[in-house]
Design a protein around this motif. Structure first.
Motif, PDB file in Angstrom:
ATOM      1  N   PRO A  55       0.415  -1.004   0.186  1.00  0.00           N
ATOM      2  CA  PRO A  55       0.032  -0.414   0.641  1.00  0.00           C
ATOM      3  C   PRO A  55       0.696   1.244  -0.015  1.00  0.00           C
ATOM      4  CG  PRO A  55       0.273  -0.685   2.288  1.00  0.00           C
ATOM      5  CD  PRO A  55       0.612  -1.948   1.383  1.00  0.00           C
ATOM      6  N   ASP A  56       2.246   1.536   0.744  1.00  0.00           N
ATOM      7  CA  ASP A  56       2.800   2.561   0.543  1.00  0.00           C
ATOM      8  C   ASP A  56       3.536   2.813  -1.005  1.00  0.00           C
ATOM      9  OD1 ASP A  56       2.092   2.314   2.765  1.00  0.00           O
ATOM     10  OD2 ASP A  56       4.303   1.459   4.088  1.00  0.00           O
ATOM     11  N   HIS A  57       3.740   1.932  -1.747  1.00  0.00           N
ATOM     12  CA  HIS A  57       4.862   1.898  -3.456  1.00  0.00           C
ATOM     13  C   HIS A  57       3.720   3.346  -3.586  1.00  0.00           C
ATOM     14  CE1 HIS A  57       6.920   1.391  -6.246  1.00  0.00           C
ATOM     15  NE2 HIS A  57       6.488   1.021  -7.455  1.00  0.00           N
ATOM     16  N   LEU A  58       4.017   4.124  -4.237  1.00  0.00           N
ATOM     17  CA  LEU A  58       3.839   4.834  -5.168  1.00  0.00           C
ATOM     18  C   LEU A  58       2.766   4.996  -4.375  1.00  0.00           C
ATOM     19  CD1 LEU A  58       3.582   3.703  -8.733  1.00  0.00           C
ATOM     20  CD2 LEU A  58       4.883   4.942  -7.097  1.00  0.00           C
ATOM     21  N   HIS A  59       1.809   5.722  -3.202  1.00  0.00           N
ATOM     22  CA  HIS A  59       0.524   5.816  -2.774  1.00  0.00           C
ATOM     23  C   HIS A  59       0.624   7.244  -2.648  1.00  0.00           C
ATOM     24  CE1 HIS A  59      -2.353   7.493   1.019  1.00  0.00           C
ATOM     25  NE2 HIS A  59      -1.031   7.502   1.156  1.00  0.00           N
ATOM     26  N   TRP A  60       1.828   8.614  -2.289  1.00  0.00           N
ATOM     27  CA  TRP A  60       1.566   9.420  -2.851  1.00  0.00           C
ATOM     28  C   TRP A  60       0.976  10.166  -4.191  1.00  0.00           C
ATOM     29  CZ3 TRP A  60      -0.158  13.094   0.441  1.00  0.00           C
ATOM     30  CH2 TRP A  60       0.654  13.067   1.228  1.00  0.00           C
ATOM     31  N   LEU A  61       1.747   9.568  -4.993  1.00  0.00           N
ATOM     32  CA  LEU A  61       1.812   9.212  -6.643  1.00  0.00           C
ATOM     33  C   LEU A  61      -0.274   9.025  -6.868  1.00  0.00           C
ATOM     34  CD1 LEU A  61       1.939   9.862  -9.453  1.00  0.00           C
ATOM     35  CD2 LEU A  61       2.595   7.499  -9.975  1.00  0.00           C
ATOM     36  N   ASP A  62      -0.776   8.144  -5.663  1.00  0.00           N
ATOM     37  CA  ASP A  62      -2.064   7.893  -6.544  1.00  0.00           C
ATOM     38  C   ASP A  62      -2.904   9.108  -5.627  1.00  0.00           C
ATOM     39  OD1 ASP A  62      -2.500   5.963  -7.641  1.00  0.00           O
ATOM     40  OD2 ASP A  62      -2.692   4.494  -6.018  1.00  0.00           O
ATOM     41  N   THR A  63      -2.634   9.169  -4.396  1.00  0.00           N
ATOM     42  CA  THR A  63      -3.061  11.271  -3.457  1.00  0.00           C
ATOM     43  C   THR A  63      -3.195  12.109  -4.170  1.00  0.00           C
ATOM     44  OG1 THR A  63      -2.790   9.703  -1.543  1.00  0.00           O
ATOM     45  CG2 THR A  63      -3.249  12.083  -1.461  1.00  0.00           C
ATOM     46  N   VAL A  64      -2.074  12.626  -5.020  1.00  0.00           N
ATOM     47  CA  VAL A  64      -1.676  13.184  -6.044  1.00  0.00           C
ATOM     48  C   VAL A  64      -2.688  13.262  -7.186  1.00  0.00           C
ATOM     49  CG1 VAL A  64      -0.460  15.200  -7.156  1.00  0.00           C
ATOM     50  CG2 VAL A  64       0.707  14.386  -5.168  1.00  0.00           C
ATOM     51  N   SER A  66      -5.869  11.522  -7.492  1.00  0.00           N
ATOM     52  CA  SER A  66      -7.474  11.205  -7.086  1.00  0.00           C
ATOM     53  C   SER A  66      -7.267  12.917  -6.816  1.00  0.00           C
ATOM     54  CB  SER A  66      -7.354  10.877  -6.052  1.00  0.00           C
ATOM     55  OG  SER A  66      -6.707  10.940  -5.307  1.00  0.00           O
ATOM     56  N   ASN A  67      -6.300  13.901  -5.974  1.00  0.00           N
ATOM     57  CA  ASN A  67      -6.927  15.138  -6.339  1.00  0.00           C
ATOM     58  C   ASN A  67      -6.534  15.664  -7.771  1.00  0.00           C
ATOM     59  OD1 ASN A  67      -7.265  14.285  -3.373  1.00  0.00           O
ATOM     60  ND2 ASN A  67      -5.282  15.073  -2.433  1.00  0.00           N
ATOM     61  N   ALA A  68      -6.570  15.377  -8.150  1.00  0.00           N
ATOM     62  CA  ALA A  68      -5.952  16.661  -9.209  1.00  0.00           C
ATOM     63  C   ALA A  68      -7.254  16.089 -10.300  1.00  0.00           C
ATOM     64  CB  ALA A  68      -4.807  16.449 -10.478  1.00  0.00           C
ATOM     65  N   LYS A  69      -7.745  14.898 -10.277  1.00  0.00           N
ATOM     66  CA  LYS A  69      -9.360  14.439 -11.288  1.00  0.00           C
ATOM     67  C   LYS A  69      -9.398  15.375 -10.094  1.00  0.00           C
ATOM     68  CE  LYS A  69      -7.770  10.331 -12.457  1.00  0.00           C
ATOM     69  NZ  LYS A  69      -7.464   8.835 -12.652  1.00  0.00           N
ATOM     70  N   ALA A  70     -10.156  15.583  -8.952  1.00  0.00           N
ATOM     71  CA  ALA A  70     -11.421  16.191  -8.043  1.00  0.00           C
ATOM     72  C   ALA A  70     -11.233  17.550  -8.508  1.00  0.00           C
ATOM     73  CB  ALA A  70     -10.767  16.023  -6.865  1.00  0.00           C
ATOM     74  N   LEU A  71     -10.242  17.959  -9.154  1.00  0.00           N
ATOM     75  CA  LEU A  71      -9.995  19.471  -9.147  1.00  0.00           C
ATOM     76  C   LEU A  71     -10.506  19.537 -11.068  1.00  0.00           C
ATOM     77  CD1 LEU A  71      -8.795  21.962  -9.525  1.00  0.00           C
ATOM     78  CD2 LEU A  71      -7.211  21.378  -9.809  1.00  0.00           C
ATOM     79  N   PHE A  95      -2.305  22.417  -4.102  1.00  0.00           N
ATOM     80  CA  PHE A  95      -1.691  21.375  -3.480  1.00  0.00           C
ATOM     81  C   PHE A  95      -1.087  21.363  -2.385  1.00  0.00           C
ATOM     82  CE2 PHE A  95       0.222  16.977  -2.927  1.00  0.00           C
ATOM     83  CZ  PHE A  95      -0.433  16.167  -2.199  1.00  0.00           C
ATOM     84  N   ASN A  96       0.263  22.693  -2.484  1.00  0.00           N
ATOM     85  CA  ASN A  96       1.426  22.871  -1.854  1.00  0.00           C
ATOM     86  C   ASN A  96       0.888  23.409  -0.515  1.00  0.00           C
ATOM     87  OD1 ASN A  96       3.142  20.940  -3.331  1.00  0.00           O
ATOM     88  ND2 ASN A  96       3.851  22.421  -4.910  1.00  0.00           N
ATOM     89  N   ARG A  97      -0.380  24.487  -0.670  1.00  0.00           N
ATOM     90  CA  ARG A  97      -1.168  24.584  -0.062  1.00  0.00           C
ATOM     91  C   ARG A  97      -2.122  24.081   0.819  1.00  0.00           C
ATOM     92  NH1 ARG A  97       1.930  26.805  -3.584  1.00  0.00           N
ATOM     93  NH2 ARG A  97       3.416  28.922  -3.294  1.00  0.00           N
ATOM     94  N   ARG A  98      -2.767  23.523   0.300  1.00  0.00           N
ATOM     95  CA  ARG A  98      -3.512  22.548   1.493  1.00  0.00           C
ATOM     96  C   ARG A  98      -3.801  22.415   2.926  1.00  0.00           C
ATOM     97  NH1 ARG A  98       0.120  18.501   0.027  1.00  0.00           N
ATOM     98  NH2 ARG A  98       0.677  16.865   1.588  1.00  0.00           N
ATOM     99  N   LYS A  99      -2.091  22.900   3.350  1.00  0.00           N
ATOM    100  CA  LYS A  99      -3.051  22.681   4.479  1.00  0.00           C
ATOM    101  C   LYS A  99      -2.750  24.074   5.546  1.00  0.00           C
ATOM    102  CE  LYS A  99      -0.959  18.819   5.445  1.00  0.00           C
ATOM    103  NZ  LYS A  99       0.144  17.697   6.184  1.00  0.00           N
TER     104      LYS A  99
END
Length: 135
Positions: A55-64, A66-71, A95-99
């Motif tokens: 689950p950790d391999h390429l986890h952030w790629l999946d996150t990014v 999916s967020n791009a698709k949502a945008l 994304f870099n300022r999401r928090k």
């Protein structure tokens, strides 16, 4: 993020040279074009992507992604290939300022003061020149 013309080895190697340092570890799936990265001075870790087994391999790629698709689906609804890099740039900014979403509006005047003003005429000329590049 950067729009690239293809996933050929040369394209991926050129991208890696621009975006990372020699010796960096590049994690990817098992796509063949990535194999040459090791010959060019990068450490390459490839793995057949399976989120259940690893689950950790390429986890952030999946996150990014999916967020791009949502945008795209939630705000733009459609993308023009002509402006794809601009869409990606905006996504990365958000994304870099999401928090720090609460700070975005208060930082706007600061950024407006820090940039050179462009006249309407210059803006139109720049748009016309960019249109000529894509004709």
């Amino acid at each position: 993020m950067e729009v690239v013309p293809s996933l050929k080895r040369k394209t991926l190697i050129d991208f890696a040279k621009r975006q990372s340092h020699l010796g960096s570890i590049i994690s990817s799936d098992v796509y063949r074009s990535y194999r040459k990265l090791e010959d060019k001075g990068y450490k390459h870790e490839s793995q057949l992507y399976n989120p259940k087994k690893s689950p950790d391999h390429l986890h952030w790629l999946d996150t990014v992604l999916s967020n791009a698709k949502a945008l795209v689906g939630g705000i733009f609804h459609w993308l023009s290939s002509r402006h794809l890099q601009s869409y990606l740039d905006e996504f990365c900014y958000r994304f870099n300022r999401r928090k720090h979403e609460g700070d975005l509006f208060s930082r706007l005047p600061h950024h407006c003061i820090g940039v050179k003003t462009i006249t309407h005429r210059k803006l139109v000329e720049a748009c016309m020149q960019s249109q000529e590049l894509f004709v």
